[in-house]
Design a protein around this motif. Sequence first.
Motif, PDB file in Angstrom:
ATOM      1  N   GLY A  61       0.792  -1.218   0.000  1.00  0.00           N
ATOM      2  CA  GLY A  61       0.000   0.000   0.000  1.00  0.00           C
ATOM      3  C   GLY A  61       0.825   1.269   0.000  1.00  0.00           C
ATOM      4  N   GLN A  62       2.011   1.212   0.559  1.00  0.00           N
ATOM      5  CA  GLN A  62       2.902   2.354   0.566  1.00  0.00           C
ATOM      6  C   GLN A  62       4.318   1.857   0.814  1.00  0.00           C
ATOM      7  OE1 GLN A  62       1.207   4.010   4.519  1.00  0.00           O
ATOM      8  NE2 GLN A  62       3.328   4.696   4.495  1.00  0.00           N
ATOM      9  N   SER A  63       5.285   2.680   0.524  1.00  0.00           N
ATOM     10  CA  SER A  63       6.667   2.315   0.767  1.00  0.00           C
ATOM     11  C   SER A  63       7.064   2.688   2.188  1.00  0.00           C
ATOM     12  CB  SER A  63       7.591   3.032  -0.220  1.00  0.00           C
ATOM     13  OG  SER A  63       8.942   2.796   0.115  1.00  0.00           O
ATOM     14  N   PHE A  64       7.749   1.765   2.843  1.00  0.00           N
ATOM     15  CA  PHE A  64       8.281   2.022   4.177  1.00  0.00           C
ATOM     16  C   PHE A  64       9.799   2.160   4.141  1.00  0.00           C
ATOM     17  CE2 PHE A  64       4.647   1.489   7.019  1.00  0.00           C
ATOM     18  CZ  PHE A  64       3.713   0.953   6.152  1.00  0.00           C
ATOM     19  N   SER A  65      10.337   2.368   2.953  1.00  0.00           N
ATOM     20  CA  SER A  65      11.789   2.362   2.796  1.00  0.00           C
ATOM     21  C   SER A  65      12.494   3.505   3.523  1.00  0.00           C
ATOM     22  CB  SER A  65      12.149   2.385   1.307  1.00  0.00           C
ATOM     23  OG  SER A  65      11.668   3.570   0.708  1.00  0.00           O
ATOM     24  N   THR A  66      11.783   4.552   3.877  1.00  0.00           N
ATOM     25  CA  THR A  66      12.416   5.669   4.586  1.00  0.00           C
ATOM     26  C   THR A  66      12.118   5.660   6.083  1.00  0.00           C
ATOM     27  OG1 THR A  66      10.551   7.125   4.132  1.00  0.00           O
ATOM     28  CG2 THR A  66      12.362   7.137   2.531  1.00  0.00           C
ATOM     29  N   TYR A  67      11.492   4.590   6.561  1.00  0.00           N
ATOM     30  CA  TYR A  67      11.147   4.497   7.978  1.00  0.00           C
ATOM     31  C   TYR A  67      12.027   3.481   8.703  1.00  0.00           C
ATOM     32  CZ  TYR A  67       6.702   6.683   6.563  1.00  0.00           C
ATOM     33  OH  TYR A  67       5.745   7.507   6.051  1.00  0.00           O
ATOM     34  N   ALA A  68      12.399   3.803   9.906  1.00  0.00           N
ATOM     35  CA  ALA A  68      13.007   2.793  10.767  1.00  0.00           C
ATOM     36  C   ALA A  68      11.947   1.734  11.067  1.00  0.00           C
ATOM     37  CB  ALA A  68      13.505   3.426  12.059  1.00  0.00           C
ATOM     38  N   MET A  69      12.397   0.496  11.192  1.00  0.00           N
ATOM     39  CA  MET A  69      11.475  -0.601  11.436  1.00  0.00           C
ATOM     40  C   MET A  69      11.874  -1.345  12.697  1.00  0.00           C
ATOM     41  SD  MET A  69       9.363  -0.530   8.825  1.00  0.00           S
ATOM     42  CE  MET A  69       8.615  -2.149   8.866  1.00  0.00           C
ATOM     43  N   GLY A  70      10.894  -1.931  13.345  1.00  0.00           N
ATOM     44  CA  GLY A  70      11.182  -2.672  14.561  1.00  0.00           C
ATOM     45  C   GLY A  70      10.391  -3.965  14.646  1.00  0.00           C
ATOM     46  N   TRP A  71      10.902  -4.847  15.455  1.00  0.00           N
ATOM     47  CA  TRP A  71      10.191  -6.086  15.811  1.00  0.00           C
ATOM     48  C   TRP A  71       9.915  -6.044  17.309  1.00  0.00           C
ATOM     49  CZ3 TRP A  71       8.092  -9.674  12.700  1.00  0.00           C
ATOM     50  CH2 TRP A  71       8.560  -9.788  11.389  1.00  0.00           C
ATOM     51  N   PHE A  72       8.706  -6.410  17.668  1.00  0.00           N
ATOM     52  CA  PHE A  72       8.298  -6.518  19.063  1.00  0.00           C
ATOM     53  C   PHE A  72       7.690  -7.900  19.251  1.00  0.00           C
ATOM     54  CE2 PHE A  72       8.512  -2.102  20.703  1.00  0.00           C
ATOM     55  CZ  PHE A  72       8.814  -1.453  19.520  1.00  0.00           C
ATOM     56  N   ARG A  73       7.519  -8.291  20.499  1.00  0.00           N
ATOM     57  CA  ARG A  73       6.864  -9.558  20.767  1.00  0.00           C
ATOM     58  C   ARG A  73       5.998  -9.441  22.017  1.00  0.00           C
ATOM     59  NH1 ARG A  73      11.989 -13.425  22.596  1.00  0.00           N
ATOM     60  NH2 ARG A  73      12.160 -12.673  24.753  1.00  0.00           N
ATOM     61  N   GLN A  74       5.015 -10.306  22.068  1.00  0.00           N
ATOM     62  CA  GLN A  74       4.114 -10.304  23.219  1.00  0.00           C
ATOM     63  C   GLN A  74       3.725 -11.726  23.551  1.00  0.00           C
ATOM     64  OE1 GLN A  74       0.655  -7.799  22.768  1.00  0.00           O
ATOM     65  NE2 GLN A  74       0.374  -7.671  24.972  1.00  0.00           N
ATOM     66  N   ALA A  75       4.059 -12.125  24.754  1.00  0.00           N
ATOM     67  CA  ALA A  75       3.691 -13.444  25.260  1.00  0.00           C
ATOM     68  C   ALA A  75       2.390 -13.324  26.040  1.00  0.00           C
ATOM     69  CB  ALA A  75       4.811 -13.987  26.145  1.00  0.00           C
ATOM     70  N   PRO A  76       1.658 -14.413  26.194  1.00  0.00           N
ATOM     71  CA  PRO A  76       0.385 -14.366  26.922  1.00  0.00           C
ATOM     72  C   PRO A  76       0.564 -13.803  28.327  1.00  0.00           C
ATOM     73  CG  PRO A  76       0.586 -16.441  25.770  1.00  0.00           C
ATOM     74  CD  PRO A  76       1.909 -15.744  25.626  1.00  0.00           C
ATOM     75  N   GLY A  77      -0.267 -12.835  28.675  1.00  0.00           N
ATOM     76  CA  GLY A  77      -0.222 -12.264  30.006  1.00  0.00           C
ATOM     77  C   GLY A  77       0.893 -11.267  30.239  1.00  0.00           C
ATOM     78  N   LYS A  78       1.642 -10.978  29.190  1.00  0.00           N
ATOM     79  CA  LYS A  78       2.757 -10.032  29.330  1.00  0.00           C
ATOM     80  C   LYS A  78       2.568  -8.843  28.400  1.00  0.00           C
ATOM     81  CE  LYS A  78       6.269 -13.364  30.795  1.00  0.00           C
ATOM     82  NZ  LYS A  78       7.656 -13.853  30.572  1.00  0.00           N
ATOM     83  N   GLU A  79       3.295  -7.779  28.697  1.00  0.00           N
ATOM     84  CA  GLU A  79       3.239  -6.607  27.848  1.00  0.00           C
ATOM     85  C   GLU A  79       4.073  -6.824  26.587  1.00  0.00           C
ATOM     86  OE1 GLU A  79       2.561  -3.145  31.243  1.00  0.00           O
ATOM     87  OE2 GLU A  79       4.407  -3.193  30.061  1.00  0.00           O
TER      88      GLU A  79
END
Length: 126
Positions: free
Chosen positions: A24-42
Motif C-alpha cells: 500500500g505504501q513504501s516504508f523504505s524511509t522508515y526505521a522498522m522494529g520487531w516486538f513480541r508479546q507473550a500471553p499475560g505479558k506486555e
Amino acid sequence: QLQAFGGGLVQAGDSLRISCAASGQSFSTYAMGWFRQAPGKEREFVAAISWSGDITYYADFVKGRFSISRDNAKNTVYLQMNSLKPEDTAFYYCAADGFEPEQIALRIAVHDYNYWGQGTQVTVSS
C-alpha cells in the motif's frame, strides 16, 4: 499496511526467519522494529533497524541470537532467530516508525511506532 509471516512451531535450539511485508505504501524511509508479546505479558521490544539498514539495535535478551535486516526494494524486513529458547515463545509484531522519515535514532518504545502489522506466532518447545 504491514503483515508479518513465517512463524511456526520449532524446537529449542532451532532457527527460524520471520518476515514483514509492507503493502500500500513504501516504508523504505522508515526505521522498522520487531516486538513480541507473550500471553499475560506486555509487548516488548526485540530489535530495530534504520531506514537504510546501516544501524541495528537489539534487546539484551536476543543479542547474539537474533538478526534484523531489510530489503527496501522488496519493502520487507526480516528477523533471523537462532538458538531459539522456550522463553522466545510469543506473538511477533513488526512496526514502522513513520513519525520522522530517514531518522538515524532507533526507538524501543511501543508508542514510538505508528504502523503495526498483525503479528505471527512463534512457539518454541523444550
